[in-house]
Design a protein around this motif. Structure first.
Motif, PDB file in Angstrom:
ATOM      1  N   SER A   1      60.493  42.452  39.733  1.00 30.16           N
ATOM      2  CA  SER A   1      61.281  41.258  40.052  1.00 30.16           C
ATOM      3  C   SER A   1      62.629  41.335  39.343  1.00 30.16           C
ATOM      4  CB  SER A   1      60.538  39.997  39.615  1.00 30.16           C
ATOM      5  OG  SER A   1      60.348  39.998  38.208  1.00 30.16           O
ATOM      6  N   GLY A   2      63.624  40.741  39.924  1.00 29.84           N
ATOM      7  CA  GLY A   2      64.942  40.655  39.297  1.00 29.84           C
ATOM      8  C   GLY A   2      65.754  41.932  39.359  1.00 29.84           C
ATOM      9  N   GLN A   3      65.255  42.966  40.009  1.00 30.68           N
ATOM     10  CA  GLN A   3      65.984  44.224  40.122  1.00 30.68           C
ATOM     11  C   GLN A   3      66.198  44.567  41.590  1.00 30.68           C
ATOM     12  OE1 GLN A   3      64.313  47.459  37.852  1.00 30.68           O
ATOM     13  NE2 GLN A   3      64.044  46.216  36.007  1.00 30.68           N
TER      14      GLN A   3
ATOM     15  N   ALA B   1      63.913  40.749  44.659  1.00 29.81           N
ATOM     16  CA  ALA B   1      62.847  39.748  44.666  1.00 29.81           C
ATOM     17  C   ALA B   1      62.908  38.912  43.397  1.00 29.81           C
ATOM     18  CB  ALA B   1      61.487  40.431  44.787  1.00 29.81           C
ATOM     19  N   ARG B   2      62.650  37.617  43.539  1.00 30.51           N
ATOM     20  CA  ARG B   2      62.707  36.691  42.400  1.00 30.51           C
ATOM     21  C   ARG B   2      61.361  36.063  42.059  1.00 30.51           C
ATOM     22  NH1 ARG B   2      67.264  37.974  39.731  1.00 30.51           N
ATOM     23  NH2 ARG B   2      69.043  38.139  41.175  1.00 30.51           N
ATOM     24  N   LYS B   3      60.401  36.134  42.960  1.00 34.11           N
ATOM     25  CA  LYS B   3      59.123  35.458  42.741  1.00 34.11           C
ATOM     26  C   LYS B   3      57.997  36.488  42.701  1.00 34.11           C
ATOM     27  CE  LYS B   3      60.787  31.290  45.052  1.00 34.11           C
ATOM     28  NZ  LYS B   3      60.609  30.336  46.156  1.00 34.11           N
ATOM     29  N   GLU B   4      57.333  36.557  41.557  1.00 30.95           N
ATOM     30  CA  GLU B   4      56.231  37.501  41.413  1.00 30.95           C
ATOM     31  C   GLU B   4      55.033  37.030  42.229  1.00 30.95           C
ATOM     32  OE1 GLU B   4      55.359  38.278  37.314  1.00 30.95           O
ATOM     33  OE2 GLU B   4      57.465  38.551  36.770  1.00 30.95           O
TER      34      GLU B   4
ATOM     35  N   LEU C   1      48.544  47.574  58.143  1.00 25.97           N
ATOM     36  CA  LEU C   1      48.834  46.500  57.202  1.00 25.97           C
ATOM     37  C   LEU C   1      49.132  47.063  55.817  1.00 25.97           C
ATOM     38  CD1 LEU C   1      45.847  44.189  58.230  1.00 25.97           C
ATOM     39  CD2 LEU C   1      48.167  44.185  59.169  1.00 25.97           C
ATOM     40  N   PHE C   2      49.863  46.292  55.028  1.00 21.02           N
ATOM     41  CA  PHE C   2      50.113  46.649  53.632  1.00 21.02           C
ATOM     42  C   PHE C   2      50.420  45.381  52.862  1.00 21.02           C
ATOM     43  CE2 PHE C   2      54.306  46.526  55.504  1.00 21.02           C
ATOM     44  CZ  PHE C   2      55.142  46.068  54.499  1.00 21.02           C
ATOM     45  N   GLN C   3      50.632  45.512  51.560  1.00 26.82           N
ATOM     46  CA  GLN C   3      50.996  44.375  50.718  1.00 26.82           C
ATOM     47  C   GLN C   3      52.176  44.748  49.826  1.00 26.82           C
ATOM     48  OE1 GLN C   3      47.056  43.696  48.974  1.00 26.82           O
ATOM     49  NE2 GLN C   3      46.968  41.725  50.024  1.00 26.82           N
ATOM     50  N   LEU C   4      53.024  43.758  49.599  1.00 27.31           N
ATOM     51  CA  LEU C   4      54.145  43.906  48.673  1.00 27.31           C
ATOM     52  C   LEU C   4      53.782  43.167  47.392  1.00 27.31           C
ATOM     53  CD1 LEU C   4      57.159  44.746  48.152  1.00 27.31           C
ATOM     54  CD2 LEU C   4      57.760  42.443  48.949  1.00 27.31           C
ATOM     55  N   LYS C   5      53.766  43.894  46.288  1.00 29.63           N
ATOM     56  CA  LYS C   5      53.403  43.304  44.995  1.00 29.63           C
ATOM     57  C   LYS C   5      54.645  43.245  44.109  1.00 29.63           C
ATOM     58  CE  LYS C   5      50.008  43.672  41.229  1.00 29.63           C
ATOM     59  NZ  LYS C   5      48.885  44.493  40.664  1.00 29.63           N
ATOM     60  N   VAL C   6      55.066  42.037  43.772  1.00 30.18           N
ATOM     61  CA  VAL C   6      56.228  41.843  42.910  1.00 30.18           C
ATOM     62  C   VAL C   6      55.722  41.538  41.504  1.00 30.18           C
ATOM     63  CG1 VAL C   6      58.360  40.562  42.550  1.00 30.18           C
ATOM     64  CG2 VAL C   6      57.503  40.910  44.877  1.00 30.18           C
TER      65      VAL C   6
END
Length: 263
Positions: free
Chosen positions: A174-176, A214-217, A236-241
Motif C-alpha cells: 500500500s502507498g507505493q 493502492a491506499r486500502k489494505e 480468477l485471482f485475488q489482489l492482496k494489498v
C-alpha cells in the motif's frame, strides 16, 4: 396555482432524493465499488460528476416539459405565437450542447491522462501473464542494472465458488506506485479488479501497462473480463494489498525459497 404547487412538490422530491443519496456511501458511488487506489478515486469522481451533470440537464428538460404542459395547454382554437426562425433560440440550442460536451470532454481527457500516466522508475513492477485459464505474477527488481524476477506465482483454473486459498494472489504494498505489465501467451484476456475501477486488455504479442497506488489494505477479487474460452469463468485471482513491511517480507521469503531450491 396548481402548476406552481406541482413544481414545488417536484423540487421537494428532488431535494429529498439528493439528501438520501448524500447519506448513503453506496448510493453516492452510484453503483461503483468502493475505490482502493488514487486512480480509482479520480475515476469515481468523474463518474459522480457525469451523473450530476446529467441530472442537472434532466432537471432543466423536465422543468421545460412540465412548464409547457401546465402553462401552454390548448385553451382555444387560436394559433399560438410561433417561434420558428428565432435566431437567439437557435443559437442557444446549438451553444448549450456544445458547452456541455466540451466540459465533459475536458474532464474526461484530464482524468484519462492521470490514470494512464506512467512514471520513470516505479518502486514495484509486476509482470502479469494471462493464459488459458489462469494467471502468472512475476515480481521484478533491478539487480546490477538488469531486471530480474525475484518472486513468481503461477495459478491454476479454479471454480467460481472456490475458497480464497485456491486462487492465485497478486501481492502489492500500500502507498507505493505499482506498475503492472500485461502479457498473453494464447488469446486476448482482460485484467480486471473491480475495486480498482479499471480493467485493461491482455493481448498476445503486445505489452499493455498501467500504474496505480493502492491506499486500502485488504484482499480484493479479480478476474478475466474477456471471453477467452471454455473455462473463462474459472480464470480468477485475488489482489492482496499489504503494508510495505509485509510486502518486503513477502519478497525476502520468496528470494530465500528460490535460493533454497537452487541449492
Amino acid at each position: 396555482m396548481r402548476g406552481r404547487r406541482a413544481l414545488r412538490s417536484a423540487a421537494a422530491l428532488g431535494l429529498l432524493a439528493m439528501t438520501a443519496t448524500a447519506c448513503s456511501g453506496e448510493v453516492a458511488r452510484l453503483g461503483m465499488p468502493e475505490p482502493i487506489s488514487d486512480q480509482a478515486e479520480r475515476m469515481l469522481k468523474l463518474w459522480q460528476g457525469s451523473w450530476i451533470a446529467a441530472f442537472a440537464v434532466g432537471v432543466v428538460v423536465w422543468g421545460l416539459i412540465i412548464w409547457a404542459v401546465l402553462f401552454h395547454r390548448k385553451r382555444s382554437d387560436d394559433l399560438p405565437p410561433q417561434v420558428r426562425y428565432n435566431m437567439p433560440i437557435e443559437i442557444l440550442y446549438t451553444a448549450v450542447p456544445f458547452v456541455i460536451i466540451a466540459v465533459l470532454f475536458y474532464f474526461t481527457a484530464r482524468d484519462q491522462n492521470y490514470v494512464e500516466k506512467l512514471s520513470d522508475d516505479p518502486p514495484v513492477v509486476v509482470d502479469v501473464t494471462g493464459f488459458q485459464w489462469s494467471w502468472q505474477f512475476d515480481y521484478k527488481e533491478k539487480v546490477g542494472g538488469k531486471e530480474q524476477t525475484v518472486a513468481s506465482v503461477v495459478g491454476v483454473p479454479v471454480a467460481p465458488n472456490a475458497p480464497s486459498g485456491a486462487k492465485p494472489v497478486m501481492t502489492i504494498p500500500s502507498g507505493q506506485k505499482v506498475r503492472v505489465r500485461l502479457h498473453a501467451n494464447d488469446v486476448i484476456h482482460s485484467f480486471w479488479v473491480p475495486a480498482l475501477l479499471y480493467k485493461k486488455d491482455v493481448m498476445p504479442g503486445y505489452t499493455n501497462e498501467f500504474e496505480f497506488t493502492a491506499r486500502k489494505e485488504g484482499l480484493y477479487e479479480g478476474r478475466c473480463a474477456e471471453l477467452c474460452g471454455v473455462d473463462h469463468s474459472r480464470m480468477l485471482f485475488q489482489l492482496k494489498v499489504v503494508s510495505p513491511a509485509e510486502y518486503a517480507k513477502f519478497i525476502a521469503d520468496s528470494k530465500a525459497k528460490a535460493a533454497g531450491g537452487a541449492q
